[in-house]
Design a protein around this motif. Sequence first.
Motif, PDB file in Angstrom:
ATOM      1  N   GLN A   1       4.099  -5.391   4.001  1.00 29.86           N
ATOM      2  CA  GLN A   1       5.466  -6.115   4.022  1.00 29.86           C
ATOM      3  C   GLN A   1       6.506  -4.995   3.506  1.00 29.86           C
ATOM      4  O   GLN A   1       7.782  -4.867   3.722  1.00 29.86           O
ATOM      5  N   PHE A   2       6.284  -4.047   2.461  1.00 30.34           N
ATOM      6  CA  PHE A   2       7.189  -3.075   2.039  1.00 30.34           C
ATOM      7  C   PHE A   2       7.697  -2.056   3.131  1.00 30.34           C
ATOM      8  O   PHE A   2       8.784  -1.544   2.841  1.00 30.34           O
ATOM      9  N   VAL A   3       7.055  -1.925   4.352  1.00 29.98           N
ATOM     10  CA  VAL A   3       7.574  -1.331   5.348  1.00 29.98           C
ATOM     11  C   VAL A   3       8.766  -1.823   5.927  1.00 29.98           C
ATOM     12  O   VAL A   3       9.861  -0.964   6.003  1.00 29.98           O
ATOM     13  N   GLU A   4       8.895  -2.994   6.090  1.00 32.44           N
ATOM     14  CA  GLU A   4      10.001  -3.621   6.573  1.00 32.44           C
ATOM     15  C   GLU A   4      11.136  -3.525   5.681  1.00 32.44           C
ATOM     16  O   GLU A   4      12.521  -3.605   5.934  1.00 32.44           O
TER      17      GLU A   4
ATOM     18  N   GLY B   1      -3.690  -0.605  -8.005  1.00 40.25           N
ATOM     19  CA  GLY B   1      -4.070  -1.192  -6.834  1.00 40.25           C
ATOM     20  C   GLY B   1      -4.679  -0.471  -5.648  1.00 40.25           C
ATOM     21  O   GLY B   1      -4.458  -0.812  -4.486  1.00 40.25           O
ATOM     22  N   ASP B   2      -5.350   0.620  -6.022  1.00 36.64           N
ATOM     23  CA  ASP B   2      -6.127   1.301  -4.778  1.00 36.64           C
ATOM     24  C   ASP B   2      -7.513   0.459  -4.450  1.00 36.64           C
ATOM     25  O   ASP B   2      -8.014  -0.108  -5.415  1.00 36.64           O
ATOM     26  N   LEU B   3      -7.868   0.514  -3.201  1.00 35.01           N
ATOM     27  CA  LEU B   3      -8.899  -0.097  -2.800  1.00 35.01           C
ATOM     28  C   LEU B   3      -9.864   1.023  -2.780  1.00 35.01           C
ATOM     29  O   LEU B   3     -10.489   1.390  -1.917  1.00 35.01           O
ATOM     30  N   HIS B   4     -10.391   1.594  -4.098  1.00 36.79           N
ATOM     31  CA  HIS B   4     -11.064   2.908  -3.955  1.00 36.79           C
ATOM     32  C   HIS B   4     -12.488   2.851  -4.673  1.00 36.79           C
ATOM     33  O   HIS B   4     -12.657   1.840  -5.315  1.00 36.79           O
TER      34      HIS B   4
ATOM     35  N   ARG C   1      10.832  19.441   3.887  1.00 40.82           N
ATOM     36  CA  ARG C   1      10.677  18.055   3.394  1.00 40.82           C
ATOM     37  C   ARG C   1      10.360  18.167   1.877  1.00 40.82           C
ATOM     38  O   ARG C   1       9.627  19.145   1.582  1.00 40.82           O
ATOM     39  N   GLU C   2      11.240  17.217   1.103  1.00 40.66           N
ATOM     40  CA  GLU C   2      11.167  17.417  -0.241  1.00 40.66           C
ATOM     41  C   GLU C   2       9.660  17.224  -0.787  1.00 40.66           C
ATOM     42  O   GLU C   2       9.331  17.808  -2.006  1.00 40.66           O
ATOM     43  N   ARG C   3       9.162  16.297  -0.439  1.00 42.50           N
ATOM     44  CA  ARG C   3       7.580  15.622  -1.092  1.00 42.50           C
ATOM     45  C   ARG C   3       7.008  15.383   0.310  1.00 42.50           C
ATOM     46  O   ARG C   3       7.626  14.664   1.186  1.00 42.50           O
ATOM     47  N   VAL C   4       5.811  15.730   0.245  1.00 41.32           N
ATOM     48  CA  VAL C   4       4.660  15.223   1.162  1.00 41.32           C
ATOM     49  C   VAL C   4       3.581  14.307   0.727  1.00 41.32           C
ATOM     50  O   VAL C   4       3.740  13.220   1.017  1.00 41.32           O
ATOM     51  N   MET C   5       2.741  14.897   0.239  1.00 41.88           N
ATOM     52  CA  MET C   5       1.403  14.550  -0.292  1.00 41.88           C
ATOM     53  C   MET C   5       1.929  13.319  -1.008  1.00 41.88           C
ATOM     54  O   MET C   5       2.869  13.405  -2.019  1.00 41.88           O
ATOM     55  N   TYR C   6       1.328  12.166  -0.921  1.00 42.46           N
ATOM     56  CA  TYR C   6       1.587  10.756  -1.995  1.00 42.46           C
ATOM     57  C   TYR C   6       3.039  10.417  -1.702  1.00 42.46           C
ATOM     58  O   TYR C   6       3.632   9.916  -2.573  1.00 42.46           O
ATOM     59  N   SER C   7       3.439  10.650  -0.385  1.00 44.09           N
ATOM     60  CA  SER C   7       4.741   9.845  -0.226  1.00 44.09           C
ATOM     61  C   SER C   7       4.794   9.468   1.144  1.00 44.09           C
ATOM     62  O   SER C   7       3.826   9.751   1.976  1.00 44.09           O
ATOM     63  N   TRP C   8       5.776   8.819   1.559  1.00 39.48           N
ATOM     64  CA  TRP C   8       5.921   8.159   3.094  1.00 39.48           C
ATOM     65  C   TRP C   8       6.033   9.321   4.045  1.00 39.48           C
ATOM     66  O   TRP C   8       5.753   9.160   5.149  1.00 39.48           O
ATOM     67  N   ASN C   9       6.549  10.492   3.652  1.00 43.96           N
ATOM     68  CA  ASN C   9       6.613  11.754   4.634  1.00 43.96           C
ATOM     69  C   ASN C   9       5.048  12.094   5.154  1.00 43.96           C
ATOM     70  O   ASN C   9       5.074  12.956   6.003  1.00 43.96           O
ATOM     71  N   ALA C  10       4.124  11.536   4.588  1.00 42.31           N
ATOM     72  CA  ALA C  10       2.736  12.126   4.874  1.00 42.31           C
ATOM     73  C   ALA C  10       2.099  10.828   6.031  1.00 42.31           C
ATOM     74  O   ALA C  10       1.752   9.971   5.145  1.00 42.31           O
ATOM     75  N   ASN C  11       2.016  11.335   7.042  1.00 34.32           N
ATOM     76  CA  ASN C  11       1.462  10.367   7.984  1.00 34.32           C
ATOM     77  C   ASN C  11       1.439   8.849   8.178  1.00 34.32           C
ATOM     78  O   ASN C  11       0.461   8.203   7.935  1.00 34.32           O
ATOM     79  N   PRO C  12       2.495   8.285   7.879  1.00 32.23           N
ATOM     80  CA  PRO C  12       2.680   6.553   7.769  1.00 32.23           C
ATOM     81  C   PRO C  12       2.104   6.227   9.253  1.00 32.23           C
ATOM     82  O   PRO C  12       1.448   5.000   8.930  1.00 32.23           O
ATOM     83  N   ALA C  13       2.320   6.763  10.283  1.00 26.21           N
ATOM     84  CA  ALA C  13       1.754   6.098  11.473  1.00 26.21           C
ATOM     85  C   ALA C  13       0.176   5.928  11.415  1.00 26.21           C
ATOM     86  O   ALA C  13      -0.108   4.904  11.844  1.00 26.21           O
ATOM     87  N   SER C  14      -0.135   6.941  11.330  1.00 21.21           N
ATOM     88  CA  SER C  14      -1.981   6.808  11.438  1.00 21.21           C
ATOM     89  C   SER C  14      -2.472   6.190  10.399  1.00 21.21           C
ATOM     90  O   SER C  14      -3.499   5.352  10.506  1.00 21.21           O
ATOM     91  N   SER C  15      -1.843   6.015   9.121  1.00 19.97           N
ATOM     92  CA  SER C  15      -2.552   5.650   7.934  1.00 19.97           C
ATOM     93  C   SER C  15      -2.154   3.909   8.022  1.00 19.97           C
ATOM     94  O   SER C  15      -3.136   3.351   7.565  1.00 19.97           O
TER      95      SER C  15
ATOM     96  N   VAL D   1       0.994  -1.345   0.034  1.00 21.49           N
ATOM     97  CA  VAL D   1       0.061  -0.071   0.010  1.00 21.49           C
ATOM     98  C   VAL D   1       0.959   1.179  -0.154  1.00 21.49           C
ATOM     99  O   VAL D   1       0.957   2.201   0.915  1.00 21.49           O
ATOM    100  N   PHE D   2       1.608   1.420  -1.034  1.00 22.69           N
ATOM    101  CA  PHE D   2       2.685   2.565  -1.048  1.00 22.69           C
ATOM    102  C   PHE D   2       1.830   3.822  -1.327  1.00 22.69           C
ATOM    103  O   PHE D   2       0.648   3.669  -1.782  1.00 22.69           O
ATOM    104  N   PRO D   3       2.122   4.804  -0.766  1.00 21.00           N
ATOM    105  CA  PRO D   3       1.724   6.111  -0.299  1.00 21.00           C
ATOM    106  C   PRO D   3       1.467   6.876  -1.874  1.00 21.00           C
ATOM    107  O   PRO D   3       0.733   7.511  -2.181  1.00 21.00           O
ATOM    108  N   GLY D   4       2.530   6.524  -2.800  1.00 22.07           N
ATOM    109  CA  GLY D   4       2.730   7.273  -4.027  1.00 22.07           C
ATOM    110  C   GLY D   4       1.791   6.645  -5.393  1.00 22.07           C
ATOM    111  O   GLY D   4       1.409   5.419  -5.208  1.00 22.07           O
ATOM    112  N   GLY D   5       1.503   7.287  -6.272  1.00 19.60           N
ATOM    113  CA  GLY D   5       0.624   6.972  -7.374  1.00 19.60           C
ATOM    114  C   GLY D   5      -0.785   6.418  -6.891  1.00 19.60           C
ATOM    115  O   GLY D   5      -1.446   5.727  -7.886  1.00 19.60           O
TER     116      GLY D   5
END
Length: 794
Positions: free
Chosen positions: A638-641, A297-300, A679-693, A125-129
């Motif tokens: 799994q991608f987090v690890e 692969g979004d569950l949208h 931060r170079e990039r926030v929206m649609y990136s790992w920098n945007a709220n990984p913990a809560s998401s 569930v990568f945040p980008g794309g």
Amino acid sequence: MEYALVLRWLVLYAALFAAGVPLVARLLPNTRGRGVGLAVPAATLVLVIPAYWVGQVAFGLPALLAGVVVLLAASALAALDVGALRDGRLELAVDVPRGPVLDAAVVFALSFAFLVLVRAFDPGVFPGGGEKFLDYGLLKSLRRASVLPPEDMWFAGTRVKYYYGGHLVTTLFAWLTGTPTRFAYNLALAGFYAMLVTAVFELAATVGEDHDLSRRVAGGIGAFFVGFASNLVTAWRFGILLLPEGLRRPVAEAIAENSEYTVATLLDGFSSFSYWSASRVIPDTINEFPLFSWLNGDLHAHMTGTSFLVLAAAVGYAYYRTPAPDLRRRRLLLAAIPVIAGWQAIHNTWSFPSVLALGTLSVALAPADPRTLVPGLSRVGDRLASRSRLSAEATRLGVALGVTVLGAVVAVAVAAPFFLGTAVSGSERTVDFLGPEMRSGLGGLLLVHGAFLVGFAAYLLSRLRVRRPVYLVGGVFAAAYVGTQIGLAALIVSVPLVVFGWVALRSDAPVGYETVLVVAGAGLVTLVELVYVNEQAGPGRMNTVFKTYMQVWVLWAPAMGVALAGLIRGVPSASRVASRVRDAAPSVATDGSGGGTRAAAVAFVCLLVVSTSIYGVAAVGSHLQEGPPGGTTLDATQFVETYHPQQAEAIDWLDDHEEASVLVEAPGTNYYPGGDDGRERVMYSWNANPASSLTGVPSVVGWAHEVGYRGPDAYYERVRDVDAIYTGGAATRARLLREYDVTHVWVGPSERGRYGEITFDMPGVSVAHRSGSITIYEVDRSALPAGNESASLA
């Protein structure tokens, strides 16, 4: 690979299929297949609506049990012969042939297995794309919820302001199968895909019966166009390579002028191919089609709600083929449309008006006179209709619209908690008219819709048998001229389909419900060239086209199955088609096509299939070249690890920590007073709220998507408060930590990128966990300093 989980979900779908068969057999009783391919979405609908309503009071086991009980009761009631029960006999009223059941099971299993394979090679569930962080966060929020709607993981202390029906279905299925969320995400994606493909197969196969078409041919073509086909841009892109050297650049320039492709990219051929670019054809819009969406692969909602749109079309078809004297059945079928529409409002609000519009068209274009639905209306209608043919058609449409208004009231009642709560937001949304500069060009429309357009044009022309073709050609040229003059190229594309389809349906032409679907899709194509929803979700009409074009594809795919199979089969007798629709006649006579005509039709169909397959072959092939590190899996996290090992342990700790209820982490925006943060990039990136998401623990403020749900003032007020929690003095921190009932503070690379080095040295805040690059502080609000204390930031 988690094969045991895959098998467990297949067992669940088999159970839903068994429960849904009696329901759809009642819906389409006089068809060979009895609608069995629609059984899973029908059963899911009956399961989830009571669960949704009970969940407003008690979500969890009570809601799940309510859904299961209602489904089993409805299935049993539909399966049993009520008359025999009155006589004390237990008899089944449903008789389903084995062949259609086997066909539906095979189509579902193959579709499910295909998507499981696709997701196993790219499960994260990568945040980008895309919006996988949003989708996964909603799943985790639902697992934590005690009532509906769940708490918003990006706006702590408030309820979700987003349609979440697909996530609710996924959560119920995960509970029924005992599946952790990280696996349920991808297994649900595969299930929604299989539900859509099987439903389209069934609808195309069933409508095809009215034309004496092979169920497998019509259904198979429909399933192909919804499950694997793409637009024509990839075929044109690679076709350039076959042209003589002198023609390549001019053709590439023509395509680039009508799309977001560049000439250089087009001339690069296979070396620059990406699955992504085929969904960005018409400038400033998103032109997704089903295969792209499931590869991404979004569950949208625009994906997960598609099978229910097909179910609504099937109800419309059931009404369409019901004889006029059977007034009670026609009214019951119309009552089902608002129920589906209400659910679609919760599931995918963009599809809510489309379901109601399908009901309108089904009533207006059915052989049965809609005036008979309303007592006493026939006499008044006769006087109006006797004036002219145009008056008669206007009367039919007026009655259909009146029925739709009543249906809309019922639909709103079905989804009342959504409309009265979830849908009420602080952001501004308006429906605005498009200026000519925002509209699509003819070239872009043909690249996106061209395969459907030529297929439907060939089909309708073969059925209309126009005695004076000059009128037909003149009408097309008139639409083209008007469209050119007013900057509305869609008229060239959609008006001929609407006019010729309507004329064919209201004359003696040998067409059927497939043409109703053609008209419905053409109407949507035109609509998004006239108006759009002005909102924060993307610039201009981007989101409107995005969410609408998927519906066009879903409506046109079953129609394409019937149309192309019909071209191969030949032109049936109009009288026999009408008889079969109204009276369920056993066969349809065919005028018979000569060998040359049939060969040409087969070649034409093969050309369309091949040209729309090129993208799928290239995209799926490249997708399956390399799996995730460690081998294929359905584990969405799994991608987090693998890619963020310095934060993985802390995320797992937070996810398992039951005391965590409100989290503070850096907001999902790089806006900062006076400029952007570091931060170079926030929206649609790992920098945007990984913990809560990834845990569902609500954050005080998350992604800037919340601007669209709450309005900019509410969102940026919280952004300022979170900034103060990280950078302010102890008194300010204490006041804000109390105000938002914060239990934990997350400090990681994203927070340091926005605020620099961060430490807390104050009463009531202590280190609860430290691993890798993450420190998690725990807040004891009772021990926080009073507002007048002056402890400072260390």
